[in-house]
Design a protein around this motif. Structure first.
Motif, PDB file in Angstrom:
ATOM      1  N   ARG A 226      54.211   2.522  34.318  1.00  0.00           N
ATOM      2  CA  ARG A 226      53.511   3.936  33.915  1.00  0.00           C
ATOM      3  C   ARG A 226      52.203   4.026  34.626  1.00  0.00           C
ATOM      4  O   ARG A 226      51.865   3.094  35.280  1.00  0.00           O
ATOM      5  N   GLY A 227      51.736   5.120  34.587  1.00  0.00           N
ATOM      6  CA  GLY A 227      50.449   5.446  35.166  1.00  0.00           C
ATOM      7  C   GLY A 227      49.287   5.487  34.094  1.00  0.00           C
ATOM      8  O   GLY A 227      49.608   5.639  33.161  1.00  0.00           O
ATOM      9  N   ASP A 228      48.142   4.884  34.571  1.00  0.00           N
ATOM     10  CA  ASP A 228      47.114   4.801  33.507  1.00  0.00           C
ATOM     11  C   ASP A 228      46.323   6.099  33.361  1.00  0.00           C
ATOM     12  O   ASP A 228      45.402   6.142  32.691  1.00  0.00           O
ATOM     13  N   ALA A 229      46.764   7.156  34.205  1.00  0.00           N
ATOM     14  CA  ALA A 229      46.111   8.520  33.928  1.00  0.00           C
ATOM     15  C   ALA A 229      47.274   9.620  33.505  1.00  0.00           C
ATOM     16  O   ALA A 229      47.246  10.573  33.982  1.00  0.00           O
ATOM     17  N   ASP A 230      48.185   9.038  32.800  1.00  0.00           N
ATOM     18  CA  ASP A 230      49.312   9.817  32.483  1.00  0.00           C
ATOM     19  C   ASP A 230      48.701  11.033  31.221  1.00  0.00           C
ATOM     20  O   ASP A 230      48.223  10.549  30.386  1.00  0.00           O
TER      21      ASP A 230
ATOM     22  N   VAL B 107      54.270  -2.754  33.822  1.00  0.00           N
ATOM     23  CA  VAL B 107      53.358  -2.614  35.076  1.00  0.00           C
ATOM     24  C   VAL B 107      52.850  -1.221  34.824  1.00  0.00           C
ATOM     25  O   VAL B 107      53.413  -0.086  34.527  1.00  0.00           O
ATOM     26  N   VAL B 108      51.470  -1.326  35.126  1.00  0.00           N
ATOM     27  CA  VAL B 108      50.598  -0.020  35.040  1.00  0.00           C
ATOM     28  C   VAL B 108      50.089   0.308  36.356  1.00  0.00           C
ATOM     29  O   VAL B 108      49.409  -0.608  37.130  1.00  0.00           O
ATOM     30  N   LEU B 109      50.323   1.455  36.886  1.00  0.00           N
ATOM     31  CA  LEU B 109      49.765   1.836  38.318  1.00  0.00           C
ATOM     32  C   LEU B 109      48.443   2.629  38.204  1.00  0.00           C
ATOM     33  O   LEU B 109      48.229   3.626  37.306  1.00  0.00           O
ATOM     34  N   PRO B 110      47.477   2.134  38.665  1.00  0.00           N
ATOM     35  CA  PRO B 110      45.964   2.831  38.810  1.00  0.00           C
ATOM     36  C   PRO B 110      45.926   4.129  39.388  1.00  0.00           C
ATOM     37  O   PRO B 110      46.724   4.446  40.214  1.00  0.00           O
TER      38      PRO B 110
END
Length: 353
Positions: free
Chosen positions: A262-266, A321-324
């Motif tokens: 996932r993304g951290d700015a979702d 997994v977190v994508l910045p």
């Protein structure tokens, strides 16, 4: 459909409905089978870049869910949760002659994949920015406690009607915040992201069939704030917590390995999602919010993490997994990073298979 070079489409008859599938030219029927499942207000077209990048020894297939793309526009019975989609997916796999597959589900497609895994074997599961396991909106706490018996604030009544009207009209403009193009730019990807294929992604969004049986579905009045509740038809209602709950995943006897990326700015799936009516109430955007005790925002990410921790504690394997600086679409926004995580996950599962 706008197909990239190397991608073909065909309408596949199944024992439920005709399903449109995208395939990669040259794939071997005996390749490692990977089935890609798109999210809400999209279609298989969104997967094309990833399909072309995956290793040559994979057999890569992306499906259009019912009511999206070129698949038959069969009605969605929301009272089955995401069961209509899950059963269609199983029928598609059978029609393709595949015993089991690696499943990749994005957003609502992540919910479809989780529902599928409750009933069918899978080689592995990848969840990209998935819908929370206890429905979208209307729950509290990591355990997904349901807030009202009628799922007030959930379902078709919470979808902006101007956005739906613009989908129906095929609006490709950037003239309003509710145009599909601007919704894509503001919610699907992180701020500043650009792609030369933006028009293809908008075409994909515009393939969404609208109406009470499709998107967003019907709505019913409620005595609870904000005055509406989930109906029984259509796509948004199918994710209401009274109909969709995959908390039983942790109890599976055979647990495929899970990758959660996932993304951290979702903007769509987060613990402070502005697609959650209760979050909008808390922010003062919808008036009359009754407060945290009655209508707290849904901790979407926390709920998924809690379930996957339970899954791992019960003998399964899961990895987050977190994508910045990443929004709702890691496979579009950070394709190299997404590809590396996905292929490592699939190869590890194949090695253990």
């Amino acid at each position: 459909m706008t197909l990239l070079d190397g991608i073909t489409a065909r309408l596949l008859p199944t024992d439920r409905l005709a399903v449109n599938v995208l395939e990669r030219q040259g794939d071997s029927p005996g390749g490692i089978p990977v089935l890609l499942v798109h999210g809400n207000v999209s279609s298989a077209l969104f997967w094309q870049e990833l399909m072309l990048r995956l290793p040559a020894n994979y057999r890569v297939i992306a499906v259009d869910l019912r009511g999206f793309g070129e698949t038959d526009p069969a009605p969605v019975d929301a009272t089955r949760g995401l069961g209509d989609f899950s059963d269609d997916l199983a029928a598609t796999r059978e029609a393709l002659g595949l015993a089991s597959v690696h499943l990749v589900g994005w957003s609502m497609g992540g919910g479809v994949v989780m529902q599928y895994a409750l009933e069918h074997p899978a080689r592995s599961i990848t969840l990209q920015a998935p819908v929370p396991p206890y429905g979208f909106g209307g729950t509290a706490g990591p355990e997904g406690r349901r807030l009202t018996d009628d799922d007030a604030g959930c379902g078709g009544g919470g979808v902006n009607p101007d956005f739906v009207a613009r989908l129906r009209a095929g609006d490709r403009s950037a003239e309003a915040p509710t145009s599909p193009l601007n919704v894509y730019r503001s919610a699907y990807v992180h701020a500043g992201f650009s792609s030369p294929l933006e028009g293809v992604w908008v075409d994909s969004m515009l393939s969404t069939r609208t109406g009470d049986d499709h998107y967003p579905g019907d709505s019913v009045p409620s005595d609870n704030w904000p005055g509406f509740a989930a109906g029984k038809r259509g796509i948004a209602n199918a994710m209401a917590p009274g109909y969709f709950n995959v908390g039983a995943l942790a109890g599976l006897a055979e647990k495929p390995p899970v990758l959660w990326i996932r993304g951290d700015a979702d903007a769509i799936v987060s613990d402070a999602s502005f697609f959650d009516v209760n979050q909008l109430g808390k922010a003062g955007i919808i008036p009359g919010w009754p407060g945290e005790d009655v209508a707290p925002p849904q901790p979407m990410v926390t709920q998924t993490r809690a379930l996957l921790e339970e899954y791992a504690a019960a003998g399964g394997s899961s990895r987050e997994v977190v994508l910045p600086n990443c929004g709702h679409s890691p496979h579009l926004e950070y394709p190299a990073e997404f590809l590396a995580e996905l292929t490592a996950h699939i190869e590890a599962a194949e090695g253990a298979h």
